[in-house]
Design a protein around this motif. Structure first.
Motif, PDB file in Angstrom:
ATOM      1  N   ALA A  14      -8.133 -36.980  -9.682  1.00  0.00           N
ATOM      2  CA  ALA A  14      -8.535 -37.273  -8.307  1.00  0.00           C
ATOM      3  C   ALA A  14      -7.345 -37.213  -7.357  1.00  0.00           C
ATOM      4  CB  ALA A  14      -9.200 -38.652  -8.238  1.00  0.00           C
ATOM      5  N   GLN A  15      -6.202 -37.745  -7.784  1.00  0.00           N
ATOM      6  CA  GLN A  15      -5.015 -37.709  -6.929  1.00  0.00           C
ATOM      7  C   GLN A  15      -4.485 -36.289  -6.763  1.00  0.00           C
ATOM      8  OE1 GLN A  15      -4.155 -40.223  -5.115  1.00  0.00           O
ATOM      9  NE2 GLN A  15      -5.649 -41.559  -6.127  1.00  0.00           N
ATOM     10  N   GLN A  16      -4.683 -35.450  -7.770  1.00  0.00           N
ATOM     11  CA  GLN A  16      -4.292 -34.044  -7.634  1.00  0.00           C
ATOM     12  C   GLN A  16      -5.153 -33.360  -6.568  1.00  0.00           C
ATOM     13  OE1 GLN A  16      -1.711 -32.073  -9.213  1.00  0.00           O
ATOM     14  NE2 GLN A  16      -2.401 -30.955  -7.410  1.00  0.00           N
ATOM     15  N   THR A  17      -6.453 -33.679  -6.574  1.00  0.00           N
ATOM     16  CA  THR A  17      -7.332 -33.133  -5.535  1.00  0.00           C
ATOM     17  C   THR A  17      -6.922 -33.638  -4.154  1.00  0.00           C
ATOM     18  OG1 THR A  17      -9.178 -33.032  -7.101  1.00  0.00           O
ATOM     19  CG2 THR A  17      -9.722 -32.955  -4.762  1.00  0.00           C
ATOM     20  N   GLN A  18      -6.567 -34.918  -4.088  1.00  0.00           N
ATOM     21  CA  GLN A  18      -6.090 -35.480  -2.823  1.00  0.00           C
ATOM     22  C   GLN A  18      -4.853 -34.740  -2.337  1.00  0.00           C
ATOM     23  OE1 GLN A  18      -6.878 -37.270  -0.327  1.00  0.00           O
ATOM     24  NE2 GLN A  18      -5.871 -39.267  -0.247  1.00  0.00           N
ATOM     25  N   LEU A  19      -3.947 -34.434  -3.230  1.00  0.00           N
ATOM     26  CA  LEU A  19      -2.731 -33.703  -2.850  1.00  0.00           C
ATOM     27  C   LEU A  19      -3.075 -32.291  -2.391  1.00  0.00           C
ATOM     28  CD1 LEU A  19       0.334 -33.733  -2.630  1.00  0.00           C
ATOM     29  CD2 LEU A  19       0.455 -32.970  -5.015  1.00  0.00           C
ATOM     30  N   ASP A  20      -4.071 -31.666  -3.011  1.00  0.00           N
ATOM     31  CA  ASP A  20      -4.515 -30.339  -2.570  1.00  0.00           C
ATOM     32  C   ASP A  20      -5.015 -30.400  -1.128  1.00  0.00           C
ATOM     33  OD1 ASP A  20      -3.936 -29.366  -5.080  1.00  0.00           O
ATOM     34  OD2 ASP A  20      -6.007 -29.425  -5.796  1.00  0.00           O
ATOM     35  N   VAL A  21      -5.780 -31.448  -0.802  1.00  0.00           N
ATOM     36  CA  VAL A  21      -6.314 -31.601   0.552  1.00  0.00           C
ATOM     37  C   VAL A  21      -5.187 -31.830   1.549  1.00  0.00           C
ATOM     38  CG1 VAL A  21      -7.751 -33.048   2.029  1.00  0.00           C
ATOM     39  CG2 VAL A  21      -8.543 -32.444  -0.257  1.00  0.00           C
ATOM     40  N   VAL A  22      -4.239 -32.696   1.201  1.00  0.00           N
ATOM     41  CA  VAL A  22      -3.108 -32.971   2.091  1.00  0.00           C
ATOM     42  C   VAL A  22      -2.279 -31.704   2.305  1.00  0.00           C
ATOM     43  CG1 VAL A  22      -0.936 -34.236   2.311  1.00  0.00           C
ATOM     44  CG2 VAL A  22      -2.984 -35.415   1.509  1.00  0.00           C
ATOM     45  N   SER A  23      -2.055 -30.945   1.248  1.00  0.00           N
ATOM     46  CA  SER A  23      -1.288 -29.702   1.363  1.00  0.00           C
ATOM     47  C   SER A  23      -1.984 -28.716   2.290  1.00  0.00           C
ATOM     48  CB  SER A  23      -1.099 -29.076  -0.020  1.00  0.00           C
ATOM     49  OG  SER A  23      -0.370 -29.941  -0.873  1.00  0.00           O
ATOM     50  N   HIS A  24      -3.316 -28.654   2.184  1.00  0.00           N
ATOM     51  CA  HIS A  24      -4.080 -27.763   3.065  1.00  0.00           C
ATOM     52  C   HIS A  24      -3.937 -28.186   4.525  1.00  0.00           C
ATOM     53  CE1 HIS A  24      -7.225 -24.981   4.238  1.00  0.00           C
ATOM     54  NE2 HIS A  24      -7.907 -25.970   4.793  1.00  0.00           N
ATOM     55  N   ASN A  25      -3.980 -29.490   4.773  1.00  0.00           N
ATOM     56  CA  ASN A  25      -3.802 -29.983   6.144  1.00  0.00           C
ATOM     57  C   ASN A  25      -2.431 -29.620   6.694  1.00  0.00           C
ATOM     58  OD1 ASN A  25      -6.357 -31.141   6.152  1.00  0.00           O
ATOM     59  ND2 ASN A  25      -5.615 -33.159   5.551  1.00  0.00           N
ATOM     60  N   LEU A  26      -1.396 -29.852   5.900  1.00  0.00           N
ATOM     61  CA  LEU A  26      -0.039 -29.564   6.365  1.00  0.00           C
ATOM     62  C   LEU A  26       0.167 -28.066   6.573  1.00  0.00           C
ATOM     63  CD1 LEU A  26       2.004 -32.047   4.134  1.00  0.00           C
ATOM     64  CD2 LEU A  26       1.625 -32.193   6.599  1.00  0.00           C
ATOM     65  N   ASN A  28      -1.946 -26.066   7.705  1.00  0.00           N
ATOM     66  CA  ASN A  28      -2.653 -25.655   8.919  1.00  0.00           C
ATOM     67  C   ASN A  28      -2.276 -26.494  10.134  1.00  0.00           C
ATOM     68  OD1 ASN A  28      -4.904 -23.503   8.263  1.00  0.00           O
ATOM     69  ND2 ASN A  28      -4.856 -24.920   6.532  1.00  0.00           N
ATOM     70  N   VAL A  29      -1.102 -27.098  10.099  1.00  0.00           N
ATOM     71  CA  VAL A  29      -0.707 -27.964  11.203  1.00  0.00           C
ATOM     72  C   VAL A  29      -0.546 -27.174  12.506  1.00  0.00           C
ATOM     73  CG1 VAL A  29       1.785 -27.760  10.810  1.00  0.00           C
ATOM     74  CG2 VAL A  29       0.863 -29.857  11.815  1.00  0.00           C
ATOM     75  N   SER A  30      -0.332 -25.857  12.406  1.00  0.00           N
ATOM     76  CA  SER A  30      -0.180 -25.033  13.610  1.00  0.00           C
ATOM     77  C   SER A  30      -1.368 -24.105  13.835  1.00  0.00           C
ATOM     78  CB  SER A  30       1.105 -24.180  13.517  1.00  0.00           C
ATOM     79  OG  SER A  30       2.250 -25.003  13.416  1.00  0.00           O
ATOM     80  N   THR A  31      -2.449 -24.303  13.099  1.00  0.00           N
ATOM     81  CA  THR A  31      -3.627 -23.448  13.220  1.00  0.00           C
ATOM     82  C   THR A  31      -4.482 -23.900  14.405  1.00  0.00           C
ATOM     83  OG1 THR A  31      -3.673 -23.045  10.841  1.00  0.00           O
ATOM     84  CG2 THR A  31      -5.700 -22.607  12.046  1.00  0.00           C
ATOM     85  N   THR A  32      -4.794 -22.979  15.290  1.00  0.00           N
ATOM     86  CA  THR A  32      -5.564 -23.294  16.487  1.00  0.00           C
ATOM     87  C   THR A  32      -6.946 -23.830  16.120  1.00  0.00           C
ATOM     88  OG1 THR A  32      -4.443 -21.541  17.732  1.00  0.00           O
ATOM     89  CG2 THR A  32      -6.531 -22.343  18.606  1.00  0.00           C
ATOM     90  N   GLY A  33      -7.294 -24.984  16.664  1.00  0.00           N
ATOM     91  CA  GLY A  33      -8.617 -25.552  16.474  1.00  0.00           C
ATOM     92  C   GLY A  33      -8.884 -26.131  15.105  1.00  0.00           C
ATOM     93  N   PHE A  34      -7.851 -26.233  14.260  1.00  0.00           N
ATOM     94  CA  PHE A  34      -8.070 -26.735  12.895  1.00  0.00           C
ATOM     95  C   PHE A  34      -8.388 -28.222  12.925  1.00  0.00           C
ATOM     96  CE2 PHE A  34      -6.488 -28.707   8.970  1.00  0.00           C
ATOM     97  CZ  PHE A  34      -7.167 -27.959   8.017  1.00  0.00           C
ATOM     98  N   LYS A  35      -9.304 -28.630  12.028  1.00  0.00           N
ATOM     99  CA  LYS A  35      -9.694 -30.030  11.916  1.00  0.00           C
ATOM    100  C   LYS A  35      -9.280 -30.570  10.557  1.00  0.00           C
ATOM    101  CE  LYS A  35     -11.457 -29.873  15.931  1.00  0.00           C
ATOM    102  NZ  LYS A  35     -10.728 -30.498  17.056  1.00  0.00           N
ATOM    103  N   ARG A  36      -8.662 -31.746  10.580  1.00  0.00           N
ATOM    104  CA  ARG A  36      -8.108 -32.360   9.373  1.00  0.00           C
ATOM    105  C   ARG A  36      -9.191 -32.639   8.330  1.00  0.00           C
ATOM    106  NH1 ARG A  36      -7.824 -37.683   7.698  1.00  0.00           N
ATOM    107  NH2 ARG A  36      -6.101 -38.155   6.272  1.00  0.00           N
ATOM    108  N   ASN A  37      -8.881 -32.320   7.065  1.00  0.00           N
ATOM    109  CA  ASN A  37      -9.758 -32.623   5.943  1.00  0.00           C
ATOM    110  C   ASN A  37      -9.305 -33.919   5.266  1.00  0.00           C
ATOM    111  OD1 ASN A  37     -11.464 -29.926   5.380  1.00  0.00           O
ATOM    112  ND2 ASN A  37      -9.402 -29.379   6.029  1.00  0.00           N
ATOM    113  N   PHE A  38     -10.221 -34.598   4.606  1.00  0.00           N
ATOM    114  CA  PHE A  38      -9.859 -35.750   3.793  1.00  0.00           C
ATOM    115  C   PHE A  38     -10.827 -35.863   2.621  1.00  0.00           C
ATOM    116  CE2 PHE A  38     -12.663 -37.221   7.139  1.00  0.00           C
ATOM    117  CZ  PHE A  38     -13.552 -38.063   6.497  1.00  0.00           C
TER     118      PHE A  38
END
Length: 257
Positions: A14-26, A28-38
């Motif tokens: 589960a924590q590995q999946t959480q890290l995958d989500v956090v990595s995806h957010n980071l 896309n930190v400069s992606t226009t219109g991107f919405k944070r996943n959790f």
């Protein structure tokens, strides 16, 4: 004892999946219109060894039960649709939605996709399209040298050779459950049963936001929050790994008896 190995394993997964989500957010930190996943966590089913409220003797019942959990699971990933910051670009084809709503985009198969990213451009025929070449609805066509002005209510005006003429009016779509939209990549979303049918209307009506011409909506990812979550995820992963090591050591001791 064997259960503890499996439980810790589910925690690490589960924590590995959480890290995958956090990595995806980071990423896309400069992606226009991107919405944070959790990630949304759920505890797994329980082993019921003693039912709460069962009879323990004459005229006596147990105030608590004996329920042993079997770990954790990532039940789903959701998306935070909070407004991102608006940035003035000066580009006459850039648009941002200040408030609720999505731009409508026509897919190659004729279906409609939805996006918050308003970094539009022109194709070879002068149509306003996404960076992937998908036509923005309801369809805006300009010629070389035209000046475009878009009002907060979606009204498009085209100035050509000093003469201003009205163009098509941009409409926005909204959903009762935007988190239920299916992400397609390229900043696009697809309608699903969970999202509900789109409610299409003009900007500034029916709770729809306004259009900000020559602006873009930035990603709503907060880098500091994501880094804190990453550290918490790392610590939780290490603790679950430690639980596996401890269980293994206890089993080794048991085998020596």
């Amino acid at each position: 004892m064997i259960n503890s190995l499996w439980i810790a394993k589910t925690g690490m997964s589960a924590q590995q999946t959480q890290l995958d989500v956090v990595s995806h957010n980071l990423a896309n930190v400069s992606t226009t219109g991107f919405k944070r996943n959790f990630a949304v966590f759920e505890d797994l089913m329980y082993q019921n060894h003693r039912q709460v409220g069962s009879q323990s003797g004459d005229n006596a019942e147990l105030p608590t039960g004996l329920h042993l959990g079997l770990g954790v699971n990532v039940g789903s990933t959701s998306r935070n649709f909070l407004q991102g910051g608006l940035e003035n670009t000066g580009n006459q084809l850039d648009m941002a939605i200040n408030g609720q709503g999505f731009f409508q985009v026509q897919m190659p198969d004729g279906t409609t996709a939805y996006t918050r990213a308003g970094n539009f451009t022109l194709n070879s025929t002068g149509e306003v399209v996404t960076p992937a070449g998908l036509r923005v609805l309801p369809g805006i066509t300009v010629q070389r040298g035209d000046l475009i002005d878009i009002g907060a209510d979606g009204t498009v005006s085209v100035t050509r050779a000093g003469v201003t003429t009205p163009g098509p009016r941009i409409q926005l779509a909204n959903f009762i459950n935007p988190a239920g939209l299916e992400p397609m990549g390229n900043n696009l979303f697809r309608e699903t049963v969970a999202s509900g049918a789109p409610e299409v209307g003009e900007p500034l009506t029916n709770s729809l936001g306004e259009i900000r011409h020559k602006f873009l909506e930035n990603s709503n990812v907060n880098v500091v929050e994501e880094l804190v979550t990453m550290i918490q995820t790392q610590r939780a992963y290490e603790m679950n790994s430690k639980a596996i090591q401890t269980s293994d050591q206890m089993l080794a001791k048991l085998s020596q008896l």
